[in-house]
Design an enzyme around this catalytic site. Sequence first.
Site, mmCIF file in Angstrom:
data_model
loop_
_atom_site.group_PDB
_atom_site.id
_atom_site.type_symbol
_atom_site.label_atom_id
_atom_site.label_comp_id
_atom_site.label_asym_id
_atom_site.label_seq_id
_atom_site.Cartn_x
_atom_site.Cartn_y
_atom_site.Cartn_z
ATOM 1 C CE LYS A 40 -3.141 0.549 3.400
ATOM 2 N NZ LYS A 40 -3.222 1.803 4.158
ATOM 3 C CB SER A 41 3.861 2.282 1.927
ATOM 4 O OG SER A 41 3.313 2.212 3.219
ATOM 5 C CG ASP A 82 0.580 0.082 9.669
ATOM 6 O OD1 ASP A 82 0.211 0.925 10.510
ATOM 7 O OD2 ASP A 82 0.990 0.397 8.529
#
Length: 428
Positions: A23-24, A315
């Site tokens: 995602k990053s 996370d």
Amino acid sequence: MSDSLTLGPGGPLTGRLRVPGDKSISHRALLFNGLATGSARVRGLLEAEDVLATAEAVRQLGAEVRRDGADWVVRGTGGALAEPGTPVDCGNSGTGMRLLAGAVAAHDALVVLTGDESLRERPMARITVPLRQMGARIDGRERGRLPPLAIRGGNLQAITWENPVASAQVKSCLMLATLCATGTLRYLEPHLSRDHSERMLGAMGVAMSRRDGWLDVPGGQQPRCVDVDVPGDISSAAFFLVAASIVPGSDLVLEGVGVNPTRTGVLDALEAMGADIVREHERVVSGEPVADLHVRHAGLRGAAWGGELVPRAIDEFPVLAVAAACADGETVLTGAGEMRVKESDRIAATVAGLRALGIDADERPDGYVVQGGRLGAGAVDSLGDHRIAMAFAVAACHAAGECRIDDTANIRTSFPTFPALLAQARSA
Ligand code: S3P
């Protein structure tokens, strides 16, 4: 947002699977190329709500962003940004909003950034204070502490900034603002946060240096577009690493996972518990280390996590708490107060979820304490937080009975195929 997932204990996780793109890196591939000169092809982009919101935002700023078969193609604006006629909706994504804020603060255009209910409660002073110090005009709720943010920038002067927390979002925001500023950004954080921005901007020809923990980025640099092959997201792989570690008989290979050392805290945390995870076929793809991760079930023991490990696994602590619940002995997490300002208060949500399944767990201001035990049946409220929902779906795989996880629609923000991949691994 609603939806729920009901899952019970089942067989081992086996076979080979590929988790979706990081995602990053996906956000950065769209945004950085959107600001750069030229055009680029992005392979393996994460097609989840957070990233699709960034794709739309980058379009609103004047770049061309389109799907081409299985790939995405971005034609950058080459520097100048369009002034969007409507607010830019960043959805659920703190990364989207904070990175976009840095990109637009460098331009004399009015841009309003907003997002969903969760994002509109997330702290923005961490970016609005330094961006204002650089010369940007920013307003927002509570004088710029909360979204929506209204930004009009331009004529920025780079600053020296010592951030009290390790945050790749703040670092990347200031790097992007600096690209159109005069002077040099000097940035220091207590521990190194994920360095995807440094790697990708470096590949785009942006000069920078790092010495004694300080990152220096000279202003006045225009990046050139680069193709990106997005590796699998280790934060998504983490759910399968824990599930396979706790369910007896599991033997699973996760292919093509990004193992950038600023992201591999979950591997170190699990290894400290005695997990059996082997990296196979290590290679470098688009400047990022990648490996296949071979995980087999193992008896876990409690551990102590803190310090520099924290930003490298920030996370993953909800799902790591599930591993702790299945371990022998006590696990203590410290130094992770940032969990309280993610998509939900993840310390509170994790501890409440474990207790709902019969585990002895306590909150600390900056972490949690979990006593290993036996996960029972029960119902868990994910508070609309994708990582809490998926962490407790993993818990259900090794619970004594059926578990219901409520408010799971937000799984679509980061890992839409999670339920299907979990079912596949459990039936392989
Ligand atoms: C991210 C940085 C981290 C992380 C988030 C993604 C990024 O946030 O929690 O999920 O892509 O830069 P912080 O920068 O707030 O630590």
